[in-house]
Design an enzyme around this catalytic site. Structure first.
Site, PDB file in Angstrom:
ATOM      1  N   SER A  31       0.791  -1.232   0.000  1.00  0.00           N
ATOM      2  CA  SER A  31       0.000   0.000   0.000  1.00  0.00           C
ATOM      3  C   SER A  31       0.824   1.282   0.000  1.00  0.00           C
ATOM      4  O   SER A  31       0.334   2.333  -0.381  1.00  0.00           O
ATOM      5  CB  SER A  31      -0.949   0.005   1.191  1.00  0.00           C
ATOM      6  OG  SER A  31      -0.229  -0.163   2.395  1.00  0.00           O
TER       7      SER A  31
ATOM      8  N   HIS B 163      -5.514  -3.385  -2.346  1.00  0.00           N
ATOM      9  CA  HIS B 163      -5.171  -2.443  -3.419  1.00  0.00           C
ATOM     10  C   HIS B 163      -5.115  -3.125  -4.793  1.00  0.00           C
ATOM     11  O   HIS B 163      -4.832  -2.452  -5.781  1.00  0.00           O
ATOM     12  CB  HIS B 163      -3.821  -1.776  -3.134  1.00  0.00           C
ATOM     13  CG  HIS B 163      -3.881  -0.902  -1.924  1.00  0.00           C
ATOM     14  ND1 HIS B 163      -4.208   0.435  -1.984  1.00  0.00           N
ATOM     15  CD2 HIS B 163      -3.706  -1.190  -0.610  1.00  0.00           C
ATOM     16  CE1 HIS B 163      -4.207   0.940  -0.763  1.00  0.00           C
ATOM     17  NE2 HIS B 163      -3.908  -0.036   0.093  1.00  0.00           N
TER      18      HIS B 163
ATOM     19  N   LYS C 223     -11.921   0.542  -1.354  1.00  0.00           N
ATOM     20  CA  LYS C 223     -11.062   1.107  -2.393  1.00  0.00           C
ATOM     21  C   LYS C 223     -11.793   0.977  -3.739  1.00  0.00           C
ATOM     22  O   LYS C 223     -12.724   1.719  -3.977  1.00  0.00           O
ATOM     23  CB  LYS C 223      -9.696   0.430  -2.320  1.00  0.00           C
ATOM     24  CG  LYS C 223      -9.163   0.534  -0.866  1.00  0.00           C
ATOM     25  CD  LYS C 223      -7.756   0.193  -0.680  1.00  0.00           C
ATOM     26  CE  LYS C 223      -7.369   0.026   0.778  1.00  0.00           C
ATOM     27  NZ  LYS C 223      -7.541   1.206   1.645  1.00  0.00           N
TER      28      LYS C 223
HETATM   29  C1  LIG Z   1      -3.501  -3.558   2.463  1.00  0.00           C
HETATM   30  C2  LIG Z   1      -4.689  -3.132   3.260  1.00  0.00           C
HETATM   31  N1  LIG Z   1      -5.387  -4.051   3.933  1.00  0.00           N
HETATM   32  C3  LIG Z   1      -6.467  -3.714   4.663  1.00  0.00           C
HETATM   33  C4  LIG Z   1      -6.889  -2.419   4.758  1.00  0.00           C
HETATM   34  C5  LIG Z   1      -8.060  -2.077   5.638  1.00  0.00           C
HETATM   35  O1  LIG Z   1      -9.191  -1.911   4.885  1.00  0.00           O
HETATM   36  P1  LIG Z   1     -10.481  -1.114   5.432  1.00  0.00           P
HETATM   37  O2  LIG Z   1     -10.317   0.294   5.019  1.00  0.00           O
HETATM   38  O3  LIG Z   1     -11.609  -1.794   4.750  1.00  0.00           O
HETATM   39  O4  LIG Z   1     -10.524  -1.304   6.909  1.00  0.00           O
HETATM   40  C6  LIG Z   1      -6.224  -1.433   4.051  1.00  0.00           C
HETATM   41  C7  LIG Z   1      -6.698  -0.023   4.123  1.00  0.00           C
HETATM   42  O5  LIG Z   1      -5.973   0.921   4.148  1.00  0.00           O
HETATM   43  C8  LIG Z   1      -5.078  -1.787   3.282  1.00  0.00           C
HETATM   44  O6  LIG Z   1      -4.399  -0.861   2.614  1.00  0.00           O
END
Ligand SMILES: Cc1ncc(COP(=O)(O)O)c(C=O)c1O
Length: 393
Positions: A182, A210, A241
């Protein structure tokens, strides 16, 4: 010492706020997909995770509105009890099919999905192998589990192998990795990870937060990108996203999903996704399937931005996706750079230590399918002007 003393002594953020360079919690007053209004001024949004530009799609908005009227504003309870709608189950069936898995389970956020899956699946005398740059919720899921965690250097397959070899052959093992990282925008080496998993009897879980709607021919993510859908045991994703809403999903073998339904505490003890959010995701998934040109446009914009930034002389690390970090330097320098861009009408996300080393603070750009060439060029012009003024390029 009083419990709150650390709070009263915490001055770092206030100092930055007083300097006028504080980049966080800036309220958006209006949103037009690729452009937002902040403090009365329009900015080009290159700091969202709205990869397919679906938050304002008419079909998505209409579906949310219909669900709101049919089911009300919230479920007021957990999936386990009164919080399961036929819509949740429809979404689970559609996601399982889209991701090429037997079954799926939706949670209220992606964060809760990783916490619930990892903590309930990996027990005592079992092992988690986690890339050092995995998202915070994977790290926290591992902390919550009773298993042992082994972190391997980012995408270092020799280190992963070394760590796998240290653990008894017959112990339960889970290798967990982001699909697209990310903060860096690089892609996990799934071919190597799945081969090591086979040799060492480990299961593989990929967090495609992502990568969903971004990688693979149909947008099904990292496993599809590498042709390894059967080799990846569990695919986790978020709806916050590409799918333009909020919520999360894990997809995998039916008995595992059944087990998670009855053991994942973040599912059982937290209220379920609200109806309008579920309907949003169903509609967004429909649009992803029926408008494949969005994926093409996202990659067109990604290439244009990446080539433009590199052409200007910026360091974008190993990014190979719509997540593009632009390395600026020391924290203060980066904050001034961020503010100059912001004032020039470009909304980016600052990335600061400890997420990155002290001397390589960066601004993260995320492309959208709905950005026009003109948007990309305006952002590049702003980077050119500010970069020259501040001697970054
Ligand atoms: C790689 C990754 N996993 C999980 C999440 C968490 O997702 P959520 O926004 O649905 O809690 C994010 C969010 O930033 C992320 O970038």
């Amino acid at each position: 010492m009083s419990l709150f003393e650390k709070c009263y002594n915490y001055t770092q953020a206030r100092e930055v706020q007083a300097s006028g360079y504080y980049p966080y919690f800036r309220p958006i007053e209006d949103s037009y997909d690729t452009e937002v209004v902040v403090e009365g001024h329009r900015k080009i949004m290159v700091g969202s995770n709205n990869y397919l530009g679906l938050t304002h799609h008419p079909k998505v908005l209409a579906a949310a509105e219909d669900a709101l009227h049919q089911y009300g504003s919230g479920c007021t309870g957990s999936r386990f009890l009164n919080g399961t709608l036929d819509l949740h189950e429809k979404l689970e069936r559609e996601l399982a099919e889209f991701l090429g898995k037997e079954d799926a389970l939706v949670f209220s956020t992606g964060f809760q999905t990783n916490l619930g899956v990892i903590a309930s699946l990996v027990g005592r005398n079992e092992h988690i192998f986690s890339d050092r740059l995995n998202h915070a919720c994977i790290i926290d899921g591992a902390r919550l589990s009773y298993g042992s965690t082994h972190k391997y250097h980012h995408s270092d397959m020799e280190d992963l192998e070394r760590q796998l070899k240290k653990v008894p052959d017959d112990a339960g093992k889970l290798i967990v990795t982001d699909g697209i990282f990310s903060m860096e925008g690089d892609i996990a080496d799934l071919p190597a990870i799945t081969s090591l998993a086979e040799v060492h009897g480990a299961k593989v879980m990929v967090d495609d937060a992502h990568a969903f709607g971004v990688l693979g021919e149909t947008g099904a993510g990292t496993a599809e990108h590498f042709g390894l859908i059967d080799e990846v045991d569990l695919i986790v994703s978020t709806f916050s996203k590409s799918l333009a809403s909020i919520g999360g999903v894990v997809a995998g073998p039916e008995p595992v999903i059944h087990y998670l339904k009855h053991h994942a505490r973040t599912l059982i003890f937290s209220a379920s996704m609200p109806p309008s959010a579920v309907a949003t995701v169903l509609a967004a998934l429909d649009v992803l399937r029926s408008e494949p040109e969005r994926l093409e446009q996202l990659w067109h914009n990604t290439r244009r931005m990446q080539e433009g930034l590199k052409g200007l002389g910026y360091d974008i690390g190993d990014s190979e996706t719509p997540v593009v970090p632009v390395v600026i330097g020391e924290l203060e320098h980066m904050l001034v750079f961020w503010k100059e861009l912001f004032d020039a009408g470009v909304f980016t996300n600052p990335v600061t230590p400890p997420a990155v080393p002290e001397d390589s603070c960066r601004l993260r750009i995320s492309l959208m399918a709905t950005h026009t060439d003109d948007h990309v060029d305006q952002v590049l012009d702003a980077f050119a002007k500010v970069g020259k003024e501040m001697a970054v390029i």
